[in-house]
Enzyme design. Structure first.
Site, PDB file in Angstrom:
ATOM      1  N   LYS A  74      15.449   8.945  -7.918  1.00 39.59           N
ATOM      2  CA  LYS A  74      16.622   8.599  -8.717  1.00 39.59           C
ATOM      3  C   LYS A  74      17.735   8.107  -7.800  1.00 39.59           C
ATOM      4  O   LYS A  74      17.963   8.692  -6.724  1.00 39.59           O
ATOM      5  CB  LYS A  74      17.078   9.823  -9.523  1.00 39.59           C
ATOM      6  CG  LYS A  74      18.159   9.551 -10.561  1.00 39.59           C
ATOM      7  CD  LYS A  74      18.438  10.807 -11.392  1.00 39.59           C
ATOM      8  CE  LYS A  74      19.474  10.573 -12.477  1.00 39.59           C
ATOM      9  NZ  LYS A  74      19.710  11.782 -13.306  1.00 39.59           N
ATOM     10  N   SER A 149      19.514  11.150 -18.301  1.00 45.30           N
ATOM     11  CA  SER A 149      19.917  10.011 -17.513  1.00 45.30           C
ATOM     12  C   SER A 149      18.866   9.526 -16.507  1.00 45.30           C
ATOM     13  O   SER A 149      19.003   8.441 -15.954  1.00 45.30           O
ATOM     14  CB  SER A 149      21.186  10.357 -16.728  1.00 45.30           C
ATOM     15  OG  SER A 149      20.927  11.391 -15.777  1.00 45.30           O
ATOM     16  N   SER A 173      18.681  15.939 -18.184  1.00 41.38           N
ATOM     17  CA  SER A 173      18.407  14.576 -17.705  1.00 41.38           C
ATOM     18  C   SER A 173      17.051  14.391 -17.050  1.00 41.38           C
ATOM     19  O   SER A 173      16.668  13.255 -16.750  1.00 41.38           O
ATOM     20  CB  SER A 173      19.503  14.130 -16.731  1.00 41.38           C
ATOM     21  OG  SER A 173      20.685  13.840 -17.430  1.00 41.38           O
TER      22      SER A 173
END
Length: 478
Positions: A74, A149, A173
């Site tokens: 990420k 996310s 997330s």
């Protein structure tokens, strides 16, 4: 192939790490323009690392448990010398001078980073539509969101771009996009995995965890990245539990509670049906299954959207045009600060900064932030009471399957409700994970959430392994 089988093949010399990496880079090349899982693909660096691993194998060395396994990170994890953006214009051009602890541990274990994945800006969102670089799409249906996310990481694993990925989970997330993309996603106990090098959103809630296609692969990554780190003051001073060793223990005698407050109103009927089926699978496997109550969990969403923005308003104050990334010149320093933040932050980040600043302001602190912290204490107490009766809890991960792109962007409150089942575990600090368990009426993946008390990862993974096996059996026979 799974990460475990790829690693075994590379370590034995049956396959070269370079061939494995090239195979996954080809998959990225073939479909990335449809998915947009990545902000950056580090193809040449990945090939160089893979070649070095092959040399170590040829020399008789063992590169580690993740030898030659491609992994996507990420884009809010610091990677030395590699652009790290948080999917925000405000970090334009910034290259961290150090690696996050988890990045270093993955490298030490032989994993090969293939790129940095897209996310909602500064991890604020539930659909990966808030990225400054455009949305990520769900590999199962590119008209749908992948969740957020960490949508880029979930989509990368679901699309076969990499067998593993890392995400961060502040309010769901990791787990929510894992559910929407049909992969395994884990939020460990707060403090079990170092946050050093994770760009902070809400420091008391943020946790790093793995995405994988199997429970075993997720357990393998957790054992690599977990454990004490003196660089993180909130790191728990103990070793990570040996979860892989217990994956085949089954659930006979395990006490499983289905959380009533997270399984009723607002949950789509097809998702609720899958959770009930999961409970029946566990009962058939010998678990003692009953209803569980965590009364204060219904206030989790309200408390979260005061605590998380308050911490964000403080953490993001550092992006002022002086020390990081973007700088918009102006006549005075305050005007430069204002112009930089106005140009650099997107609408959702600005919304949460303003909300958090208001909640912390004089005259409102006790009424909002202070009260939210009291609710958080109630949630912790209710979970503690529930875990007196149950070893693990069960709930949906997301209220629905993946929804269409643009469907909820005009209504932030509707978007926030996507995390209603996942937020309570962030507030309590306990671990939770999402396991794929069949599909909904629209044919899209459904995730079931397994929750456990602090440091209860062994029982959580045991339960997830039983659910995974049942889901695979159903897929084979259907």
């Amino acid at each position: 192939m799974t990460a475990a089988s790829l690693s075994a093949a590379v370590r034995s010399g049956e396959r070269s790490a370079l061939a494995v990496v090239d195979e996954h880079l080809a998959a990225i090349e073939a479909r990335e323009d449809q998915i947009h899982a990545f902000n950056l693909v580090t193809a040449e660096a990945a090939r160089s690392v893979a070649a070095a691993i092959d040399q170590r194998v040829e020399a008789g060395e063992d590169p580690g448990p993740l030898a030659g396994v491609p992994i996507a990170l990420k884009d809010n994890l610091c990677t030395r010398g590699v652009a790290t953006t948080c999917s925000s214009r405000i970090l334009d051009g910034w290259r961290p001078p150090y690696d996050a602890t988890v990045v270093q541990r993955l490298a030490d274990a032989g994993a090969v980073m293939v790129g940095k994945t897209n996310l909602d800006e500064f991890a604020m969102g539930s659909s990966t539509e808030n990225s400054a670089f455009g949305p990520t799409r769900n590999p199962h249906d590119t008209s749908r969101v992948p969740g957020g996310s960490s949508g880029g990481s979930a989509a990368a694993v679901a699309a076969g771009f990499s067998p593993l990925a890392l995400g961060s989970d502040t309010g769901g997330s990791i787990r929510q996009p894992a559910a929407l993309c049909g992969v395994v996603g884990v939020k460990p106990t707060y403090g079990l995995v170092s946050r050093y090098g994770l760009i902070a959103f809400a420091s008391s809630l943020d946790q790093i965890g793995p995405f994988a296609t199997t429970v075993d692969d997720a357990a393998m990554v957790l054992e690599v990245i977990g454990g004490h780190d003196p660089a993180d003051s909130t790191s728990i001073p103990r070793a990570v539990p040996p979860v892989r060793r217990h994956l085949t223990d089954g659930v006979a005698g395990l006490r499983v509670g289905v959380v009533t407050e997270l399984s009723g109103e607002g949950i789509a009927p097809d998702v609720a049906r899958r959770v009930n089926e999961a409970a029946e699978v566990l009962a058939a496997a010998g678990a003692e299954v009953a209803e569980a109550s965590v009364p204060a969990a219904v206030y989790g969403l309200s408390a979260y959207y005061l605590i998380a923005p308050a911490e964000a308003s403080s953490n993001l104050a550092r992006y002022d045009g002086v020390r990081y990334g973007l700088r918009v010149d102006a006549a005075t320093t305050p005007e430069m600060n204002l112009a930089t933040r106005t140009a650099g932050f997107g609408d959702e980040v600005k919304r949460r900064i303003m909300l958090g600043t208001y909640a912390l302001s004089a005259g409102y602190y006790d009424a909002y932030y202070g009260k939210a912290q009291k609710v958080r204490t109630l949630i912790i107490r209710d979970f503690t009471a529930a875990y007196q009766r149950f070893d693990v809890l069960l709930s949906p991960t997301s209220p629905t399957t993946a929804f269409p792109l643009g469907d909820k962007t005009a209504d932030p409150l509707t978007m926030y409700l996507n995390d209603v089942c996942t937020i309570p575990s962030n507030l309590s600090g306990d671990p939770a994970m999402s396991v794929p368990f069949g599909t909904g009426d629209d044919g899209l993946p459904v995730g079931v959430q397994v929750l456990a008390p602090s440091l209860g990862e062994i029982d959580m993974f045991r339960t997830a392994a039983v659910l995974e096996a049942a889901a695979v059996r159903e897929e084979v026979t259907s």
